[in-house]
Design a protein around this motif. Structure first.
Motif, PDB file in Angstrom:
ATOM      1  N   THR A  31       0.846  -1.186   0.000  1.00  0.00           N
ATOM      2  CA  THR A  31       0.000   0.000   0.000  1.00  0.00           C
ATOM      3  C   THR A  31       0.882   1.235   0.000  1.00  0.00           C
ATOM      4  N   TYR A  79      -6.320   1.846   5.879  1.00  0.00           N
ATOM      5  CA  TYR A  79      -7.093   0.645   6.194  1.00  0.00           C
ATOM      6  C   TYR A  79      -8.508   1.011   6.612  1.00  0.00           C
ATOM      7  N   SER A  82     -10.716   1.770   3.731  1.00  0.00           N
ATOM      8  CA  SER A  82     -10.887   0.704   2.737  1.00  0.00           C
ATOM      9  C   SER A  82     -12.138  -0.117   3.023  1.00  0.00           C
ATOM     10  N   ASN A  83     -12.497  -0.970   2.057  1.00  0.00           N
ATOM     11  CA  ASN A  83     -13.652  -1.853   2.261  1.00  0.00           C
ATOM     12  C   ASN A  83     -13.308  -3.056   3.130  1.00  0.00           C
ATOM     13  N   ARG A  84     -12.079  -3.135   3.609  1.00  0.00           N
ATOM     14  CA  ARG A  84     -11.649  -4.204   4.506  1.00  0.00           C
ATOM     15  C   ARG A  84     -11.651  -3.781   5.967  1.00  0.00           C
ATOM     16  N   GLN A  87     -11.980  -6.036   9.220  1.00  0.00           N
ATOM     17  CA  GLN A  87     -11.687  -7.430   8.899  1.00  0.00           C
ATOM     18  C   GLN A  87     -10.175  -7.687   8.983  1.00  0.00           C
ATOM     19  N   THR A  89      -6.729  -8.044   7.923  1.00  0.00           N
ATOM     20  CA  THR A  89      -6.058  -7.591   6.701  1.00  0.00           C
ATOM     21  C   THR A  89      -4.631  -7.207   7.032  1.00  0.00           C
ATOM     22  N   TYR A  91      -0.949  -5.320   5.414  1.00  0.00           N
ATOM     23  CA  TYR A  91      -0.357  -4.473   4.388  1.00  0.00           C
ATOM     24  C   TYR A  91       1.149  -4.406   4.590  1.00  0.00           C
TER      25      TYR A  91
END
Length: 387
Positions: A31, A79, A82-84, A87, A89, A91
């Motif tokens: 990212t 983060y 983001s759409n995550r 959840q 995740t 990076y």
């Protein structure tokens, strides 16, 4: 000279490529957060001391902005956008950061990994340390020393001692600032030994009460006395300072608490031996800190499962990294040949994302790789390993 600089830059680029391959193979996508960031999160979460090293500006609306002095907070903000968000995740990142450093370049490369949302905290901590060691191998370095600690252990100890809120806040805040912590412990010793003054009972009652209510009472008393403004400070500011300083002077510790804190902070060495000493301390002093010790023991077990040589870990209950947002495991990796500056450093920061705007706390842990620190110790090329 120009050729040497170009060679140095090329070498750093090769090392960086090896790092990114290593992180990608471990499942951490790259990212790239913006270089220009809001300044407020860094000032609020990293400690006001960082202002002296930041490069600040203001936009047309009056918002204070900065060149990113670190990448953990920008990656965390990305983060959350983001759409995550929320959840599990992970990076990775690599890019320039900007921070004033006397005698050194103010722009330098930082790489690293951040893991968000994992509930298996001890296992995630161990994975971060394993990846951090893998990063040192990508630079062709294996003779390293791991220094580690756990701020959650100290916080749990302070809570178990039942200190007044003002001392709890002060000691936890100063944990990562060793000089301040030593000064506070010294003041605790003086306060605990001091002869009680004539208004100690009042101060103790205020110290043990709700802070907002106590502050309102002191503010009202000062207003009744006719105090309005002294040295540019408002009544509320004066009252807040008075309440804190008076409580500190009142000696807000049980007589044995200071000895317990000192015994705790003296524990250091092999992690397994430290665990045994912590359990002995908890048993001897009847302290409810077993859960925090269990977490440490579980983390050490996961570290061993990942092939980390536990004998190469120097654990210390007094170890801290100087950032206000750390909440648990903290570590640094140093070269044994030149161990003054960390090559890799990181830790757990479970409260950061909520302070950045998340509606709920999200577990988070990560580390940063100081690319130029590896270059300074003179490793000629990365190893062929990428995992």
């Amino acid at each position: 000279m120009i050729a040497a600089a170009a060679s140095h830059a090329t070498g750093s680029a090769v090392w960086a490529d090896a790092l990114l391959r290593s992180f990608a193979e471990a499942g951490y996508a790259l990212t790239e957060p913006p270089v220009l960031q809001p300044a407020e999160p860094f000032l609020d979460l990293s400690g006001e001391d960082i202002r002296k090293s930041m490069y600040l500006t203001t936009d047309a609306s009056g918002e204070e902005l900065c060149l990113r002095p670190d990448l953990t907070i920008p990656v965390a903000r990305a983060y959350l956008c983001s759409n995550r968000a929320g959840q599990p995740t992970g990076y990775s990142y690599l890019g320039p950061v900007f921070r004033y450093r006397e005698g050194c370049a103010s722009e330098f490369l930082q790489a690293g990994v951040e893991s968000f949302g994992r509930l298996d905290r001890p296992a995630a901590d161990a994975e971060m340390l394993a990846l951090a060691l893998q990063a040192t191998q990508a630079f062709g370095l294996s003779d390293v020393e791991i220094r580690a600690g756990d701020v959650a252990l100290f916080t749990t100890l302070i809570d178990a001692l039942g200190l007044y809120p003002v001392w709890r806040r002060r000691l936890i805040k100063d944990f990562n600032r060793k000089v301040s912590l030593e000064q506070d412990i010294g003041r605790l010793a003086v306060a605990t030994a001091a002869t009680p003054n004539e208004y100690e009972g009042v101060l103790a009652a205020l110290a043990g009460s709700d802070r907002k209510a106590a502050l309102a009472l002191v503010t009202d008393l000062m207003s009744i006395a006719g105090t309005s403004n002294v040295g540019g400070r408002t009544v509320a500011e004066i009252a807040d300072r008075f309440l804190e300083q008076s409580t500190l002077k009142a000696g807000a510790l049980p007589r044995d608490a200071l000895a317990i804190i000192k015994r705790f902070l003296a524990i250091a060495g092999d992690p397994r031996a430290a665990i045994a000493q912590l359990r002995a301390l908890a048993n001897d002093c009847r302290l409810d800190i077993g859960s925090a010790i269990d977490t440490l023991e579980s983390r050490v077990g996961f570290m061993a499962d990942r092939g980390i040589d536990i004998a190469n870990v120097r654990f210390s209950t007094a170890f801290g990294r100087g950032l206000d947002y750390y909440t648990g495991f903290e570590f640094e990796i140093h070269a044994k040949s030149s161990g003054l500056e960390p090559l890799v450093a990181g830790g757990r920061y479970d409260g950061l994302l909520q302070r950045l705007g998340s509606g709920a706390a999200i577990p988070a842990v990560g580390f940063s790789v100081w690319v130029e620190a590896f270059a300074r110790i003179g490793n000629p090329a990365p190893s062929g390993r990428s995992s």
